[in-house]
Design a protein around this motif. Structure first.
Motif, PDB file in Angstrom:
ATOM      1  N   THR A   7       0.845  -1.190   0.000  1.00 10.69           N
ATOM      2  CA  THR A   7       0.000   0.000   0.000  1.00 10.69           C
ATOM      3  C   THR A   7       0.877   1.234   0.000  1.00 10.69           C
ATOM      4  O   THR A   7       1.829   1.323   0.779  1.00 10.69           O
ATOM      5  CB  THR A   7      -0.928   0.013   1.228  1.00 10.69           C
ATOM      6  OG1 THR A   7      -1.763  -1.141   1.174  1.00 10.69           O
ATOM      7  CG2 THR A   7      -1.783   1.264   1.255  1.00 10.69           C
ATOM      8  N   ILE A   8       0.559   2.178  -0.867  1.00  6.69           N
ATOM      9  CA  ILE A   8       1.209   3.488  -0.877  1.00  6.69           C
ATOM     10  C   ILE A   8       0.241   4.466  -0.229  1.00  6.69           C
ATOM     11  O   ILE A   8      -0.930   4.515  -0.590  1.00  6.69           O
ATOM     12  CB  ILE A   8       1.570   3.927  -2.304  1.00  6.69           C
ATOM     13  CG1 ILE A   8       2.631   2.976  -2.878  1.00  6.69           C
ATOM     14  CG2 ILE A   8       2.056   5.375  -2.314  1.00  6.69           C
ATOM     15  CD1 ILE A   8       3.038   3.269  -4.288  1.00  6.69           C
ATOM     16  N   SER A   9       0.730   5.226   0.749  1.00  6.13           N
ATOM     17  CA  SER A   9      -0.084   6.204   1.472  1.00  6.13           C
ATOM     18  C   SER A   9       0.432   7.605   1.166  1.00  6.13           C
ATOM     19  O   SER A   9       1.633   7.852   1.213  1.00  6.13           O
ATOM     20  CB  SER A   9       0.006   5.962   2.977  1.00  6.13           C
ATOM     21  OG  SER A   9      -0.442   4.674   3.301  1.00  6.13           O
ATOM     22  N   ARG A  13      -2.109  17.749   3.466  1.00  3.83           N
ATOM     23  CA  ARG A  13      -2.000  18.723   4.552  1.00  3.83           C
ATOM     24  C   ARG A  13      -3.317  18.983   5.272  1.00  3.83           C
ATOM     25  O   ARG A  13      -3.320  19.444   6.401  1.00  3.83           O
ATOM     26  CB  ARG A  13      -1.422  20.027   4.028  1.00  3.83           C
ATOM     27  CG  ARG A  13       0.028  19.868   3.621  1.00  3.83           C
ATOM     28  CD  ARG A  13       0.696  21.205   3.414  1.00  3.83           C
ATOM     29  NE  ARG A  13       2.070  21.024   3.035  1.00  3.83           N
ATOM     30  CZ  ARG A  13       3.070  20.802   3.888  1.00  3.83           C
ATOM     31  NH1 ARG A  13       2.831  20.733   5.167  1.00  3.83           N
ATOM     32  NH2 ARG A  13       4.296  20.649   3.454  1.00  3.83           N
ATOM     33  N   ASP A  14      -4.451  18.674   4.657  1.00  4.16           N
ATOM     34  CA  ASP A  14      -5.735  18.909   5.325  1.00  4.16           C
ATOM     35  C   ASP A  14      -6.165  17.719   6.193  1.00  4.16           C
ATOM     36  O   ASP A  14      -7.257  17.697   6.732  1.00  4.16           O
ATOM     37  CB  ASP A  14      -6.833  19.253   4.317  1.00  4.16           C
ATOM     38  CG  ASP A  14      -7.221  18.094   3.409  1.00  4.16           C
ATOM     39  OD1 ASP A  14      -6.736  16.954   3.610  1.00  4.16           O
ATOM     40  OD2 ASP A  14      -8.009  18.325   2.476  1.00  4.16           O
ATOM     41  N   GLY A  15      -5.297  16.707   6.333  1.00  4.22           N
ATOM     42  CA  GLY A  15      -5.580  15.578   7.211  1.00  4.22           C
ATOM     43  C   GLY A  15      -6.011  14.309   6.504  1.00  4.22           C
ATOM     44  O   GLY A  15      -6.013  13.237   7.106  1.00  4.22           O
ATOM     45  N   ARG A  16      -6.381  14.393   5.232  1.00  6.61           N
ATOM     46  CA  ARG A  16      -6.758  13.185   4.494  1.00  6.61           C
ATOM     47  C   ARG A  16      -5.523  12.351   4.186  1.00  6.61           C
ATOM     48  O   ARG A  16      -4.434  12.887   4.018  1.00  6.61           O
ATOM     49  CB  ARG A  16      -7.450  13.544   3.182  1.00  6.61           C
ATOM     50  CG  ARG A  16      -8.798  14.194   3.358  1.00  6.61           C
ATOM     51  CD  ARG A  16      -9.416  14.556   2.031  1.00  6.61           C
ATOM     52  NE  ARG A  16      -8.660  15.658   1.416  1.00  6.61           N
ATOM     53  CZ  ARG A  16      -8.842  16.062   0.171  1.00  6.61           C
ATOM     54  NH1 ARG A  16      -9.724  15.472  -0.611  1.00  6.61           N
ATOM     55  NH2 ARG A  16      -8.134  17.069  -0.309  1.00  6.61           N
ATOM     56  N   VAL A  17      -5.717  11.043   4.119  1.00 13.06           N
ATOM     57  CA  VAL A  17      -4.659  10.134   3.690  1.00 13.06           C
ATOM     58  C   VAL A  17      -5.233   9.315   2.544  1.00 13.06           C
ATOM     59  O   VAL A  17      -6.201   8.582   2.715  1.00 13.06           O
ATOM     60  CB  VAL A  17      -4.193   9.197   4.827  1.00 13.06           C
ATOM     61  CG1 VAL A  17      -3.106   8.261   4.325  1.00 13.06           C
ATOM     62  CG2 VAL A  17      -3.698  10.004   6.021  1.00 13.06           C
ATOM     63  N   LYS A  71       4.491   7.398   1.586  1.00 15.05           N
ATOM     64  CA  LYS A  71       5.237   6.284   2.160  1.00 15.05           C
ATOM     65  C   LYS A  71       4.582   4.950   1.873  1.00 15.05           C
ATOM     66  O   LYS A  71       3.404   4.868   1.534  1.00 15.05           O
ATOM     67  CB  LYS A  71       5.431   6.472   3.656  1.00 15.05           C
ATOM     68  CG  LYS A  71       4.223   6.181   4.502  1.00 15.05           C
ATOM     69  CD  LYS A  71       4.583   6.271   5.985  1.00 15.05           C
ATOM     70  CE  LYS A  71       3.514   5.664   6.844  1.00 15.05           C
ATOM     71  NZ  LYS A  71       3.900   5.646   8.249  1.00 15.05           N
ATOM     72  N   SER A  72       5.381   3.899   2.032  1.00 14.24           N
ATOM     73  CA  SER A  72       4.925   2.529   1.949  1.00 14.24           C
ATOM     74  C   SER A  72       5.734   1.747   2.977  1.00 14.24           C
ATOM     75  O   SER A  72       6.781   2.222   3.438  1.00 14.24           O
ATOM     76  CB  SER A  72       5.129   1.974   0.547  1.00 14.24           C
ATOM     77  OG  SER A  72       4.508   0.713   0.427  1.00 14.24           O
ATOM     78  N   THR A  73       5.265   0.573   3.351  1.00  7.74           N
ATOM     79  CA  THR A  73       5.975  -0.213   4.360  1.00  7.74           C
ATOM     80  C   THR A  73       6.344  -1.581   3.817  1.00  7.74           C
ATOM     81  O   THR A  73       5.841  -2.021   2.792  1.00  7.74           O
ATOM     82  CB  THR A  73       5.110  -0.385   5.622  1.00  7.74           C
ATOM     83  OG1 THR A  73       3.882  -1.011   5.255  1.00  7.74           O
ATOM     84  CG2 THR A  73       4.820   0.946   6.275  1.00  7.74           C
ATOM     85  N   ASP A  74       7.225  -2.240   4.538  1.00  9.39           N
ATOM     86  CA  ASP A  74       7.671  -3.588   4.209  1.00  9.39           C
ATOM     87  C   ASP A  74       8.330  -3.650   2.835  1.00  9.39           C
ATOM     88  O   ASP A  74       8.057  -4.543   2.026  1.00  9.39           O
ATOM     89  CB  ASP A  74       6.508  -4.581   4.308  1.00  9.39           C
ATOM     90  CG  ASP A  74       6.992  -6.021   4.365  1.00  9.39           C
ATOM     91  OD1 ASP A  74       8.141  -6.244   4.784  1.00  9.39           O
ATOM     92  OD2 ASP A  74       6.229  -6.923   3.973  1.00  9.39           O
ATOM     93  N   ILE A  75       9.184  -2.648   2.569  1.00  6.59           N
ATOM     94  CA  ILE A  75       9.919  -2.587   1.311  1.00  6.59           C
ATOM     95  C   ILE A  75      11.363  -2.999   1.587  1.00  6.59           C
ATOM     96  O   ILE A  75      12.052  -2.324   2.357  1.00  6.59           O
ATOM     97  CB  ILE A  75       9.888  -1.157   0.717  1.00  6.59           C
ATOM     98  CG1 ILE A  75       8.448  -0.678   0.563  1.00  6.59           C
ATOM     99  CG2 ILE A  75      10.644  -1.089  -0.595  1.00  6.59           C
ATOM    100  CD1 ILE A  75       7.582  -1.533  -0.316  1.00  6.59           C
ATOM    101  N   PRO A  76      11.831  -4.080   1.004  1.00  4.23           N
ATOM    102  CA  PRO A  76      13.196  -4.521   1.275  1.00  4.23           C
ATOM    103  C   PRO A  76      14.231  -3.533   0.732  1.00  4.23           C
ATOM    104  O   PRO A  76      14.023  -2.912  -0.312  1.00  4.23           O
ATOM    105  CB  PRO A  76      13.299  -5.865   0.550  1.00  4.23           C
ATOM    106  CG  PRO A  76      12.205  -5.859  -0.452  1.00  4.23           C
ATOM    107  CD  PRO A  76      11.141  -4.941   0.057  1.00  4.23           C
ATOM    108  N   THR A  77      15.325  -3.372   1.474  1.00  7.07           N
ATOM    109  CA  THR A  77      16.408  -2.488   1.030  1.00  7.07           C
ATOM    110  C   THR A  77      17.736  -2.988   1.560  1.00  7.07           C
ATOM    111  O   THR A  77      17.797  -3.620   2.617  1.00  7.07           O
ATOM    112  CB  THR A  77      16.182  -1.036   1.492  1.00  7.07           C
ATOM    113  OG1 THR A  77      17.250  -0.226   0.994  1.00  7.07           O
ATOM    114  CG2 THR A  77      16.153  -0.910   2.998  1.00  7.07           C
ATOM    115  N   ASN A  78      18.794  -2.695   0.841  1.00  6.38           N
ATOM    116  CA  ASN A  78      20.155  -2.960   1.294  1.00  6.38           C
ATOM    117  C   ASN A  78      20.766  -1.727   1.944  1.00  6.38           C
ATOM    118  O   ASN A  78      21.899  -1.767   2.394  1.00  6.38           O
ATOM    119  CB  ASN A  78      21.037  -3.395   0.119  1.00  6.38           C
ATOM    120  CG  ASN A  78      20.628  -4.750  -0.405  1.00  6.38           C
ATOM    121  OD1 ASN A  78      20.193  -5.615   0.339  1.00  6.38           O
ATOM    122  ND2 ASN A  78      20.758  -4.936  -1.710  1.00  6.38           N
TER     123      ASN A  78
END
Length: 86
Positions: A7-9, A13-17, A71-78
């Motif tokens: 998921t990309i979030s 600025r007005d509070g919506r995601v 942002k997004s989560t659980d993205i692998p990186t070195n």
């Protein structure tokens, strides 16, 4: 490997995601998410609200309009980073 979803979030600025999902083969998911985030950062978020309405929300770094974080989560990186204060 099979398809994976992230998921990309986008934080307005007005509070919506705003959120949407990206799918790709497991070995390509990190680059697919990175591509989407970079395009949004470069040209704004093209939103399809209800399947009929099309809206562009720009990325604005100051003021009270537009997207200020993506942002997004659980993205692998070195290359994980560290945060320090000076």
């Amino acid at each position: 490997m099979g398809l994976e979803k992230r998921t990309i979030s986008l934080y307005h600025r007005d509070g919506r995601v705003f959120k949407y999902d990206v799918e790709a083969e497991g070995t390509r998911i990190a680059s697919k998410v990175t591509e989407h985030i970079q395009r949004i950062a470069d040209s704004g978020y093209y939103r399809h609200n209800d399947g009929k309405e099309y809206e562009l929300i720009p990325v604005i770094l100051d003021g009270d309009r537009g997207i200020y974080k993506i942002k997004s989560t659980d993205i692998p990186t070195n290359f994980p980073d560290r945060t320090e204060r000076t």
